[in-house]
Design an enzyme around this catalytic site. Sequence first.
Site, PDB file in Angstrom:
ATOM      1  N   ARG A  78      -1.070  -4.119 -15.706  1.00 28.36           N
ATOM      2  CA  ARG A  78      -0.983  -3.726 -14.288  1.00 28.36           C
ATOM      3  C   ARG A  78      -1.084  -2.206 -14.144  1.00 28.36           C
ATOM      4  O   ARG A  78      -0.132  -1.462 -14.391  1.00 28.36           O
ATOM      5  CB  ARG A  78       0.341  -4.210 -13.692  1.00 28.36           C
ATOM      6  N   ARG A 104     -11.291  -7.734 -19.401  1.00 29.10           N
ATOM      7  CA  ARG A 104     -10.039  -6.958 -19.388  1.00 29.10           C
ATOM      8  C   ARG A 104      -8.953  -7.548 -20.286  1.00 29.10           C
ATOM      9  O   ARG A 104      -7.913  -6.901 -20.438  1.00 29.10           O
ATOM     10  CB  ARG A 104      -9.520  -6.802 -17.956  1.00 29.10           C
ATOM     11  N   HIS A 174     -11.756  -1.194 -11.870  1.00 23.22           N
ATOM     12  CA  HIS A 174     -10.702  -1.531 -10.892  1.00 23.22           C
ATOM     13  C   HIS A 174      -9.568  -0.507 -10.985  1.00 23.22           C
ATOM     14  O   HIS A 174      -8.414  -0.838 -11.274  1.00 23.22           O
ATOM     15  CB  HIS A 174     -10.208  -2.929 -11.272  1.00 23.22           C
ATOM     16  N   ASP A 220      -7.384  -5.479   1.352  1.00 24.30           N
ATOM     17  CA  ASP A 220      -8.197  -6.042   0.271  1.00 24.30           C
ATOM     18  C   ASP A 220      -9.619  -6.182   0.816  1.00 24.30           C
ATOM     19  O   ASP A 220      -9.934  -7.157   1.501  1.00 24.30           O
ATOM     20  CB  ASP A 220      -7.609  -7.402  -0.147  1.00 24.30           C
ATOM     21  N   GLU A 279     -12.143   0.920  -6.210  1.00 26.88           N
ATOM     22  CA  GLU A 279     -12.871   0.330  -7.336  1.00 26.88           C
ATOM     23  C   GLU A 279     -14.378   0.507  -7.140  1.00 26.88           C
ATOM     24  O   GLU A 279     -14.915   0.108  -6.103  1.00 26.88           O
ATOM     25  CB  GLU A 279     -12.535  -1.160  -7.428  1.00 26.88           C
TER      26      GLU A 279
END
Length: 306
Positions: A78, A104, A174, A220, A279
């Site tokens: 995170r 990732r 990201h 978002d 991002e």
Amino acid sequence: MLILGSPEELDKRLGIKNRLTFRTAGDGLVVAEVDNPHASASICLQGGHVTAWQPKPAALPVVWLSRLAKFAPGKSIRGGAPVCWPWFGPHATEAGFPSHGYARTVPWAVTQAVSLADDATQITLELINSDQTRALWNHPGKLTLEVTVGQTLKLTLTTGNLGDDAFVISEALHTYLQVGDIARTRVLGLESCEFVDKTGPAGGLRRRQEGPLTFTAETDRIYVNTTADCVLEDPQLARRIRIAKSGSRSTVVWTPWAEKAGKMGDFGPDGWREMVCVESANVLENAVTIPGHGSHSMSVEYSLEN
Ligand code: BG6
């Protein structure tokens, strides 16, 4: 060539005196630590994941990492700059496949580490293909990430197609950026851009950005058809972060706000207040078709402006 081994072995083969060392973090992940005259940075080999970058004059990091971030095999971290590849968000047809692709959460290897003439440090990593990755995405692809740690942080993600047939990818760097207070932060550079708002009904609503982007709730959004620089204005920390990109036609902006961050469990009580993800991406209609034996690179450069 993929260079594998323990932190001690990597130090012997790739370490650079007073610049680059390797160590173990959390539950056994290997992290490259860079400290040069310009900046310090950390790169976790799992995920090719930059987890820290702080230029030397800055009092606080520019790249945000949650205090509760877990460094564990197969788990996403995170914060930092997760590599979302070869798809972004949920998989188009396979509900059980991991969100944001698999890059990732799988091992990568360092292929090269050099000190540049200007004292920046450049590390190149390559995703290790395996039966596990081929079960999720069965194409002859090669993914590399070049990380240049200097007065700026530059990331270049390159997808090579080693086969004869074209394939399509979507992708994002990201990156979580550190801010003083999300409620006082603005993003400039997306004015008039079309975006998909993912906080609304499934599939998202298409809208157009009016003026600078400010934050009062979970945000978002996938902005499409934009190659513009973004600037993160942070009056609380009295600084601006410039995000300049190339090879990227989408910009995703995400911040979870209190309720969603609380449910996610790895933000800490107030972590959501001090981060925002801007991002650099190629998503939706900006997905990239890579012809047989072709390649595609997406680069992003972060710099601090006072
Ligand atoms: C963003 C997405 O890029 O990443 C959001 O737009 C998502 O929808 C967020 O919630 C975090 O994703 P994850 O998988 O790292 O928790």
